[in-house]
Design a protein around this motif. Sequence first.
Motif, PDB file in Angstrom:
ATOM      1  N   LEU A 174      67.517 -31.235 -56.226  1.00 37.34           N
ATOM      2  CA  LEU A 174      68.778 -31.259 -56.964  1.00 37.34           C
ATOM      3  C   LEU A 174      69.537 -32.583 -56.840  1.00 37.34           C
ATOM      4  O   LEU A 174      69.920 -33.192 -57.846  1.00 37.34           O
ATOM      5  N   THR A 175      69.734 -33.047 -55.606  1.00 36.96           N
ATOM      6  CA  THR A 175      70.525 -34.273 -55.445  1.00 36.96           C
ATOM      7  C   THR A 175      69.782 -35.476 -56.013  1.00 36.96           C
ATOM      8  O   THR A 175      70.376 -36.369 -56.612  1.00 36.96           O
ATOM      9  N   VAL A 178      70.132 -35.539 -59.835  1.00 37.50           N
ATOM     10  CA  VAL A 178      71.380 -36.126 -60.316  1.00 37.50           C
ATOM     11  C   VAL A 178      71.250 -37.644 -60.387  1.00 37.50           C
ATOM     12  O   VAL A 178      71.646 -38.280 -61.368  1.00 37.50           O
ATOM     13  N   MET A 246      77.124 -22.149 -61.318  1.00 34.46           N
ATOM     14  CA  MET A 246      77.751 -21.955 -60.019  1.00 34.46           C
ATOM     15  C   MET A 246      78.863 -20.918 -60.171  1.00 34.46           C
ATOM     16  O   MET A 246      79.534 -20.870 -61.195  1.00 34.46           O
TER      17      MET A 246
ATOM     18  N   SER C 253      77.271 -32.350 -51.087  1.00 37.03           N
ATOM     19  CA  SER C 253      76.529 -33.124 -52.093  1.00 37.03           C
ATOM     20  C   SER C 253      75.696 -32.190 -52.978  1.00 37.03           C
ATOM     21  O   SER C 253      75.573 -32.416 -54.185  1.00 37.03           O
ATOM     22  N   LEU C 254      75.153 -31.116 -52.386  1.00 34.10           N
ATOM     23  CA  LEU C 254      74.394 -30.148 -53.193  1.00 34.10           C
ATOM     24  C   LEU C 254      75.291 -29.460 -54.213  1.00 34.10           C
ATOM     25  O   LEU C 254      74.944 -29.337 -55.387  1.00 34.10           O
ATOM     26  N   VAL C 255      76.451 -29.014 -53.740  1.00 36.98           N
ATOM     27  CA  VAL C 255      77.376 -28.304 -54.624  1.00 36.98           C
ATOM     28  C   VAL C 255      77.852 -29.234 -55.741  1.00 36.98           C
ATOM     29  O   VAL C 255      77.905 -28.848 -56.912  1.00 36.98           O
ATOM     30  N   ALA C 257      76.248 -31.772 -56.972  1.00 43.32           N
ATOM     31  CA  ALA C 257      75.151 -31.990 -57.917  1.00 43.32           C
ATOM     32  C   ALA C 257      75.040 -30.803 -58.874  1.00 43.32           C
ATOM     33  O   ALA C 257      74.941 -30.974 -60.094  1.00 43.32           O
ATOM     34  N   ALA C 258      75.084 -29.586 -58.325  1.00 44.95           N
ATOM     35  CA  ALA C 258      74.953 -28.400 -59.162  1.00 44.95           C
ATOM     36  C   ALA C 258      76.114 -28.304 -60.142  1.00 44.95           C
ATOM     37  O   ALA C 258      75.935 -27.995 -61.319  1.00 44.95           O
ATOM     38  N   ARG C 259      77.315 -28.608 -59.660  1.00 41.51           N
ATOM     39  CA  ARG C 259      78.482 -28.517 -60.546  1.00 41.51           C
ATOM     40  C   ARG C 259      78.447 -29.581 -61.639  1.00 41.51           C
ATOM     41  O   ARG C 259      78.967 -29.371 -62.727  1.00 41.51           O
ATOM     42  N   SER C 260      77.812 -30.735 -61.347  1.00 38.90           N
ATOM     43  CA  SER C 260      77.806 -31.792 -62.359  1.00 38.90           C
ATOM     44  C   SER C 260      77.031 -31.339 -63.595  1.00 38.90           C
ATOM     45  O   SER C 260      77.406 -31.652 -64.723  1.00 38.90           O
TER      46      SER C 260
END
Lengths: 251, 283, 269
Positions: A174-175, A178, A246, C253-255, C257-260
């Motif tokens: 995931l990171t 991005v 989310m 950073s995970l949250v 990324a997911a929110r982006s």
Amino acid sequence: MSLLDVNGVDFSYGRGKPVLQQVSFAVEAGASLGIVGESGSGKTTLLRLLLGLTRPDAGTIALNGAAIDTRDSSFMRGYRRQVQAVFQDPYSSLDPRQSVFDIIAEPLRSLRIAGDHVALVAGALDAVGLDATSLRRYPHQFSGGQRQRIAIARAIVARPQVLLADEAVSALDLTTRVRIVALLQALSKDMTLVFVSHDLGVVAAACRDIVVLERGRIVESGRTRDVLARPKHPYTQALLASVPRMPEGLS
Amino acid sequence: MSAIELTEDTGRSRPSLTLWVGVVLVGLHVFIALLTVVWTPYDPLGMTGGRLEAPSWAHWAGTDRLGRDFFTQIMLGSQIALVVGAGAVAIGGAIGVSLGILAAFASRWLDDALAATLDILIAFPTLLIAMLVVAASDEASLFTAILAIGLALSAIVARLTRILAKRVLLLDYITAARTSGTSWPGIVVTHVLPNIWPTLAVNFALQFGLAAIAEASLSYLGLGAPPPNASWGHLLQEAQGTVYTAPIGAFAPGLALVILVVGINLLADGLRDFADPTRSARR
Amino acid sequence: MSNLVDIGNLSVQAGNRTLLDNVSLSIAPGERVGLIGESGSGKSLTALAAIGLLAPGLTASGSVQLAGQQVIGAQDRTLMPLRGTVTATVFQEPLTALDPLLPVGRQIAEPLRRRLRRDGRGPSRAELDAKVQTLLTQVALPDPATRSRRYPHELSGGQRQRVAIAMALACRPQLLIADEPTTALDVTTQAEILRLLAKLVADNGMALLFISHDLPVVARVVDRVVVMQHGVVVETGPVAEVFSAPRHDYTRSLVAAARSFDRALEGVA
């Protein structure tokens, strides 16, 4: 005239079911287009056609007004110089026995591009955010995200007009995803990005325009923002509703 | 995912004991073969002792029916075994790899035809093919033996090459090479061959051993290098009549052949782990 | 009530490399726990350790209790009956988890027969068939009567995953371990499988250990999350709390990324 024109393309494997039917769209220079579809939508076949690896049964694909002819090798050399690709799996898209330099320099060698290859490769490596010490190393020494950067460097080293990304971030964490999307976005300022993906979120983040494919047909297209805000076709609506989001914050 | 992580730091393995034993056994034969070019204990054709003498300090493996030093002849046999092995693998490798690559790239129809032909050829014993080749040429010579065994091996090499190449051709880096504008011959040279080479090299080593055995068999049947070339197979055949009175004559050349083949097989096994980093990482 | 799984200070080494460092994790009966992390975080390894399936060559220290039975150092013989009765696992790629040469119905019948035998019943063929049909109906495989005679390659990815879930259910486990079960699936199929998993877990009162790198997917099916990075548990808590107010930098950073990607979908990128 658009940069890339796909006009009335039909395709089927052998005498099987049609994989693509009457697919038409255009990509303007400098735009970024997301082609979205699930398995069986024909997006992989469409990508192979755009890469000139397969010929359509009917219809044409044209770059700057000149239709692809896969049998004309000198035309294809010019076409490949302008259209480069990044693939899904960074573990199989890099030859494990080639050094990073040889991998990135392959289009320069094969397309017989004049100029200082060492400098061009170094420039491409820098553009994807890897340092020059990487050049003598081998793919297995890099993480998935770094490998995808190497693959992107190979795709941009010949300065193509079109960059085709085939699910280029699906296999990444995931990171990392991005960061690679941000990199592709940054690169799309200088070249036209065509992003084939099943992931609406990624396409929404990277592409101005969108084409939605369902079972070989385009069911919806337009500005990504408009399509996602007001999806008209039931398939697009279902696709959008299926994307996990989310949870909202604590209330 | 963790499995991928695991493989990263273990790195290349050190050459194993298997490899070392293989190197020593094969090295012994190579050394002897080179030595015989410049020096032998006795004149191989000279009658330097009594007939069918038992092993002694003067004649380590005794003498043959004509009183020639047997150990000298076995040493010269190394030369023939290695020359035939190398020659046959070179011929079999060149033809086999070319055919295999061709089949891997060929249209479905041609590929099926080639694959079927190879399967039929492989069904024939190596020795039978070799005999046919020798029969087709006017007389048996060292060269016909090499050619015959090489041709027989080529079918096995071709089939392996075809399978390995087809597997590589499915990978994304081949598509990436095509979209980078690399031609098919370029793809073979820069991507396919380097990636199938480790497995092929191990197979070549095994074929080398098979070739040495095939040469001994041909010579035993009188279809190999003609006298005075001292092939082990020829020595075995000569010793056949005296096997009860002088068993060393059958035993010694047989042992030399076994040492060479076992050495080559160990070498191949050791190479397999050493040459392929993805495999060694799993130790 | 005692925990189904109790992992305490588990460390796993490969040679001199530490793969898991002091991992503690417990799952109560009926609890739904998400194990989140990226590649190399050790999340799959933790799940394997919980059922005593560590690869040879790895050394483990600490404590892993599965239904009260110590797993670390235990013989495979003593653990075998636990797998299948206490836990069952659904993997990422159903195509490799299923036997390509057996019709899917027979593959489900196998664990079913084992369980019924263990309960002291030798089921008749008709009874077994009927139960396979029931399971396939439970996992909402369309037209189960015909599909149970199909081979894995004749089914779609989503249908194969339903079959794999039916196989897991056949064991009637107290804990279902799902390792990235929807990663290989299409988005629309993923949504269906997630709904199915949530329903089955609730209906059967099973506990769930859901392993994934995908935060929003995890959020759909679990109550509590455990976040791992480089073999260490960095954060744990109720899913809504962790995702709305992450405390650890890595979770943040995970949250983010997911929110982006969520924001991109809303058109506010």
